[in-house]
Design a protein around this motif. Structure first.
Motif, PDB file in Angstrom:
ATOM      1  N   TYR A   1      11.489   9.500   6.847  1.00  0.00           N
ATOM      2  CA  TYR A   1      10.045   9.407   7.082  1.00  0.00           C
ATOM      3  C   TYR A   1       9.851   9.376   8.590  1.00  0.00           C
ATOM      4  CZ  TYR A   1       5.249   7.667   6.737  1.00  0.00           C
ATOM      5  OH  TYR A   1       3.884   7.528   6.828  1.00  0.00           O
ATOM      6  N   PHE A   2       9.087  10.330   9.116  1.00  0.00           N
ATOM      7  CA  PHE A   2       8.990  10.493  10.561  1.00  0.00           C
ATOM      8  C   PHE A   2       7.655  10.066  11.171  1.00  0.00           C
ATOM      9  CE2 PHE A   2      11.973  13.746   9.023  1.00  0.00           C
ATOM     10  CZ  PHE A   2      13.099  13.363   9.737  1.00  0.00           C
ATOM     11  N   TYR A   3       6.736   9.571  10.362  1.00  0.00           N
ATOM     12  CA  TYR A   3       5.368   9.373  10.858  1.00  0.00           C
ATOM     13  C   TYR A   3       5.094   8.014  11.457  1.00  0.00           C
ATOM     14  CZ  TYR A   3       5.102  13.506   7.990  1.00  0.00           C
ATOM     15  OH  TYR A   3       5.344  14.740   7.440  1.00  0.00           O
ATOM     16  N   GLY A   4       5.947   7.050  11.267  1.00  0.00           N
ATOM     17  CA  GLY A   4       5.731   5.726  11.845  1.00  0.00           C
ATOM     18  C   GLY A   4       4.781   4.866  11.042  1.00  0.00           C
ATOM     19  N   TRP A   5       4.782   3.617  11.376  1.00  0.00           N
ATOM     20  CA  TRP A   5       3.967   2.610  10.707  1.00  0.00           C
ATOM     21  C   TRP A   5       2.554   2.658  11.265  1.00  0.00           C
ATOM     22  CZ3 TRP A   5       3.164  -2.709  12.868  1.00  0.00           C
ATOM     23  CH2 TRP A   5       2.531  -3.572  11.970  1.00  0.00           C
ATOM     24  N   ASP A   6       1.557   2.568  10.397  1.00  0.00           N
ATOM     25  CA  ASP A   6       0.163   2.641  10.844  1.00  0.00           C
ATOM     26  C   ASP A   6      -0.438   1.288  11.209  1.00  0.00           C
ATOM     27  OD1 ASP A   6      -0.405   1.390   8.431  1.00  0.00           O
ATOM     28  OD2 ASP A   6      -1.674   2.996   7.649  1.00  0.00           O
ATOM     29  N   GLY A   7       0.358   0.234  11.161  1.00  0.00           N
ATOM     30  CA  GLY A   7      -0.115  -1.094  11.547  1.00  0.00           C
ATOM     31  C   GLY A   7      -0.732  -1.902  10.418  1.00  0.00           C
ATOM     32  N   HIS A   8      -0.628  -1.415   9.175  1.00  0.00           N
ATOM     33  CA  HIS A   8      -1.258  -2.142   8.067  1.00  0.00           C
ATOM     34  C   HIS A   8      -0.649  -3.530   7.885  1.00  0.00           C
ATOM     35  CE1 HIS A   8       2.140  -0.010   6.088  1.00  0.00           C
ATOM     36  NE2 HIS A   8       2.229  -1.120   5.374  1.00  0.00           N
ATOM     37  N   THR A   9      -1.487  -4.442   7.419  1.00  0.00           N
ATOM     38  CA  THR A   9      -1.038  -5.790   7.102  1.00  0.00           C
ATOM     39  C   THR A   9      -0.598  -5.831   5.637  1.00  0.00           C
ATOM     40  OG1 THR A   9      -3.214  -6.508   6.336  1.00  0.00           O
ATOM     41  CG2 THR A   9      -2.730  -6.778   8.713  1.00  0.00           C
ATOM     42  N   THR A  10      -0.009  -6.917   5.238  1.00  0.00           N
ATOM     43  CA  THR A  10       0.369  -7.081   3.835  1.00  0.00           C
ATOM     44  C   THR A  10      -0.865  -7.047   2.943  1.00  0.00           C
ATOM     45  OG1 THR A  10       2.324  -8.352   4.446  1.00  0.00           O
ATOM     46  CG2 THR A  10       1.541  -8.599   2.182  1.00  0.00           C
ATOM     47  N   GLU A  11      -1.922  -7.700   3.368  1.00  0.00           N
ATOM     48  CA  GLU A  11      -3.167  -7.691   2.595  1.00  0.00           C
ATOM     49  C   GLU A  11      -3.717  -6.266   2.461  1.00  0.00           C
ATOM     50  OE1 GLU A  11      -7.680  -9.567   2.714  1.00  0.00           O
ATOM     51  OE2 GLU A  11      -6.158 -10.394   4.047  1.00  0.00           O
ATOM     52  N   GLU A  12      -3.726  -5.520   3.564  1.00  0.00           N
ATOM     53  CA  GLU A  12      -4.194  -4.128   3.513  1.00  0.00           C
ATOM     54  C   GLU A  12      -3.303  -3.286   2.606  1.00  0.00           C
ATOM     55  OE1 GLU A  12      -6.239  -3.509   7.886  1.00  0.00           O
ATOM     56  OE2 GLU A  12      -4.052  -3.539   7.754  1.00  0.00           O
ATOM     57  N   LYS A  13      -1.988  -3.527   2.665  1.00  0.00           N
ATOM     58  CA  LYS A  13      -1.058  -2.770   1.830  1.00  0.00           C
ATOM     59  C   LYS A  13      -1.425  -2.917   0.361  1.00  0.00           C
ATOM     60  CE  LYS A  13       3.125  -4.460   1.613  1.00  0.00           C
ATOM     61  NZ  LYS A  13       4.561  -4.699   1.864  1.00  0.00           N
ATOM     62  N   TYR A  14      -1.590  -4.145  -0.100  1.00  0.00           N
ATOM     63  CA  TYR A  14      -1.851  -4.337  -1.524  1.00  0.00           C
ATOM     64  C   TYR A  14      -3.277  -3.952  -1.912  1.00  0.00           C
ATOM     65  CZ  TYR A  14       2.847  -5.858  -1.931  1.00  0.00           C
ATOM     66  OH  TYR A  14       4.213  -5.862  -1.913  1.00  0.00           O
ATOM     67  N   ASP A  15      -4.190  -3.995  -0.980  1.00  0.00           N
ATOM     68  CA  ASP A  15      -5.521  -3.441  -1.231  1.00  0.00           C
ATOM     69  C   ASP A  15      -5.406  -1.929  -1.448  1.00  0.00           C
ATOM     70  OD1 ASP A  15      -8.453  -3.712  -1.358  1.00  0.00           O
ATOM     71  OD2 ASP A  15      -8.399  -2.490   0.472  1.00  0.00           O
TER      72      ASP A  15
END
Length: 134
Positions: free
Chosen positions: A103-117
């Motif tokens: 995976y080459f795109y990198g992390w978008d900065g999401h939080t754990t709460e945002e992830k599960y949302d």
């Protein structure tokens, strides 16, 4: 000379003997909890592997990437219609993800709460009904 010796106070050795069973019980309970946590992590990682396999079947963007802050923990990145989600997995379980590419795109900065949302609002149900996986 110990000013409290002989004044009815227990000695350090007596205190250690009194506390020893309690400390042993605490150590056993801690070991049991750590084993349970390890089991729960393994179960979670099995579910992540299944999610990854289903994501590939749906032709979603998914792969293994790295976290520069924790290079010893590979990261499973998945692009849902609702946004990116990711999970760190232990190197000891990397074989469960050997089917994934990079995976080459990198992390978008999401939080754990945002992830599960994002997981709960992925709107993938229609795709699941019509996705031929071959």
């Amino acid at each position: 000379m110990n000013p409290v010796a002989g004044a009815g106070y227990p000695t350090q050795e007596e205190l250690a003997q009194t506390l020893q069973p309690f400390l042993e019980k605490q150590a056993a309970e801690k070991a049991e909890l750590e084993a349970r946590i390890e089991q729960l992590h393994w179960e979670r990682n099995c579910c992540i592997s299944l999610i990854a396999q289903m994501a590939e079947c749906l032709k979603l963007t998914i792969g293994l990437g790295a976290d520069p802050k924790e290079p010893e923990w590979p990261v499973v990145f998945l692009e849902l219609p609702s946004g990116q989600v990711s999970w760190h997995v232990p190197m000891s379980e990397i074989d469960n993800f050997s089917f994934l590419g990079a995976y080459f795109y990198g992390w978008d900065g999401h939080t754990t709460e945002e992830k599960y949302d994002r997981v709960l609002n992925s709107d993938l149900i229609p795709e699941l009904y019509y996705a031929p996986c071959s």
